[in-house]
Write a protein that holds these residues in place. Sequence first.
Motif, PDB file in Angstrom:
ATOM      1  N   UNK A  73       0.833  -1.213   0.000  1.00 24.61           N
ATOM      2  CA  UNK A  73       0.000   0.000   0.000  1.00 24.61           C
ATOM      3  C   UNK A  73       0.865   1.260   0.000  1.00 24.61           C
ATOM      4  N   UNK A  74       0.609   2.166   0.927  1.00 28.22           N
ATOM      5  CA  UNK A  74       1.319   3.451   0.933  1.00 28.22           C
ATOM      6  C   UNK A  74       2.614   3.424   1.739  1.00 28.22           C
ATOM      7  N   UNK A  75       3.080   2.229   2.108  1.00 31.77           N
ATOM      8  CA  UNK A  75       4.434   2.094   2.648  1.00 31.77           C
ATOM      9  C   UNK A  75       4.582   1.947   4.144  1.00 31.77           C
ATOM     10  N   UNK A  76       3.488   2.129   4.905  1.00 32.52           N
ATOM     11  CA  UNK A  76       3.624   2.069   6.351  1.00 32.52           C
ATOM     12  C   UNK A  76       4.125   0.707   6.835  1.00 32.52           C
ATOM     13  N   UNK A  77       3.637  -0.375   6.230  1.00 30.60           N
ATOM     14  CA  UNK A  77       4.044  -1.707   6.681  1.00 30.60           C
ATOM     15  C   UNK A  77       5.521  -2.011   6.383  1.00 30.60           C
ATOM     16  N   UNK A  78       5.997  -1.863   5.144  1.00 30.03           N
ATOM     17  CA  UNK A  78       7.421  -2.164   4.906  1.00 30.03           C
ATOM     18  C   UNK A  78       8.356  -1.270   5.700  1.00 30.03           C
ATOM     19  N   UNK A  79       7.985  -0.013   5.875  1.00 26.52           N
ATOM     20  CA  UNK A  79       8.837   0.872   6.670  1.00 26.52           C
ATOM     21  C   UNK A  79       8.791   0.482   8.150  1.00 26.52           C
ATOM     22  N   UNK A  80       7.650  -0.019   8.610  1.00 27.65           N
ATOM     23  CA  UNK A  80       7.565  -0.521   9.988  1.00 27.65           C
ATOM     24  C   UNK A  80       8.494  -1.721  10.176  1.00 27.65           C
ATOM     25  N   UNK A  81       8.513  -2.602   9.168  1.00 25.66           N
ATOM     26  CA  UNK A  81       9.407  -3.760   9.223  1.00 25.66           C
ATOM     27  C   UNK A  81      10.857  -3.297   9.296  1.00 25.66           C
ATOM     28  N   UNK A  82      11.193  -2.295   8.486  1.00 26.67           N
ATOM     29  CA  UNK A  82      12.568  -1.786   8.464  1.00 26.67           C
ATOM     30  C   UNK A  82      12.946  -1.172   9.814  1.00 26.67           C
ATOM     31  N   UNK A 132       0.812   1.064  -8.938  1.00 29.91           N
ATOM     32  CA  UNK A 132       2.008   1.881  -9.128  1.00 29.91           C
ATOM     33  C   UNK A 132       1.850   3.223  -8.415  1.00 29.91           C
ATOM     34  N   UNK A 133       0.633   3.729  -8.388  1.00 28.68           N
ATOM     35  CA  UNK A 133       0.374   4.996  -7.697  1.00 28.68           C
ATOM     36  C   UNK A 133       0.681   4.877  -6.209  1.00 28.68           C
ATOM     37  N   UNK A 134       0.252   3.759  -5.592  1.00 30.37           N
ATOM     38  CA  UNK A 134       0.522   3.538  -4.168  1.00 30.37           C
ATOM     39  C   UNK A 134       2.027   3.429  -3.924  1.00 30.37           C
ATOM     40  N   UNK A 135       2.727   2.743  -4.819  1.00 26.13           N
ATOM     41  CA  UNK A 135       4.177   2.583  -4.685  1.00 26.13           C
ATOM     42  C   UNK A 135       4.891   3.925  -4.775  1.00 26.13           C
ATOM     43  N   UNK A 136       4.487   4.746  -5.735  1.00 26.88           N
ATOM     44  CA  UNK A 136       5.108   6.068  -5.879  1.00 26.88           C
ATOM     45  C   UNK A 136       4.862   6.938  -4.651  1.00 26.88           C
ATOM     46  N   UNK A 137       3.668   6.807  -4.073  1.00 25.76           N
ATOM     47  CA  UNK A 137       3.363   7.550  -2.845  1.00 25.76           C
ATOM     48  C   UNK A 137       4.215   7.030  -1.691  1.00 25.76           C
ATOM     49  N   UNK A 138       4.373   5.715  -1.628  1.00 26.97           N
ATOM     50  CA  UNK A 138       5.169   5.111  -0.551  1.00 26.97           C
ATOM     51  C   UNK A 138       6.633   5.518  -0.638  1.00 26.97           C
ATOM     52  N   UNK A 139       7.154   5.597  -1.848  1.00 30.28           N
ATOM     53  CA  UNK A 139       8.562   5.959  -2.037  1.00 30.28           C
ATOM     54  C   UNK A 139       8.875   7.340  -1.471  1.00 30.28           C
ATOM     55  N   UNK A 140       7.885   8.227  -1.459  1.00 38.97           N
ATOM     56  CA  UNK A 140       8.102   9.579  -0.928  1.00 38.97           C
ATOM     57  C   UNK A 140       8.322   9.541   0.587  1.00 38.97           C
TER      58      UNK A 140
END
Length: 270
Positions: A111-120, A143-151
Amino acid sequence: MSVPEIISAEQMAQIEKIMLQRIGKDLTQFKKPFLGRRISSRMRAVGVKDGSEYAKILESDENEPALLFKSFSINVTEFFRDPFVWKCVSNLLPRLLNKNSIINAWSAGSASGEEPYSIAIMLKEAIGIMKNQFKVLATDISLEAINRAKKGQYTSSNLKNLPTEIITKYFTKIGTDTFQLNDEIKQYVVFEQADIASFAADKIHLIFCRNVLIYYEKAAQEIIFKRFHKSLTDDGYLVIGQDETMMGIQSSKLFSCIYPKERIYEKIGQ
């Protein structure tokens, strides 16, 4: 009062056929109520009320098939969602870190990155002064969610489960209610657009796939669980959502449930 969108079984089958032909996406793997909600949302967006009218748009509009599939991405999330689950996962890390110099994790449905960044963040804190290294793979169909997450930009509501010291350590406030995740954490996460039903990964020690599987039919879940089993190392773990279960799934024989309430499973080696 608005008239509800109407999608018959025949129209649903027609839409599924068009999506497979135009962009190679098999919608039959998703549960019909979920499909109906997503298609109805797109029908409202393009201003049609009947499923056959929407099918014609899918056939004629160059962008609509991709827009429909993008809407399948689930974006309701937050950092360390369900903290009690993360506490249990943290209890498993010493064993993984003692046995592996490099830890590979996968957020399937990032999704918008909260989970992978939490893992990190979790791995970074657990490793401390140890010499272990780690990488987090983050996949999503949007791809839109990924681009948002990358920010890596979030509001205070996204960070509500984080202690103040963690926010201070890994985030920089850049607006009234906007926080920028530091590059120190972002560097560990690699994003890739992918559908978990067809994506292949290997040598993964920890998979998070939470609140995604509930939208897939049982047959698709079987395929996904088998892929996860193949992706995991023999000492690997799988974490699924609180509303998800392996009950009635043949692939459940591939995993041992070690935290039933938290839905945390350990791979059974073959």
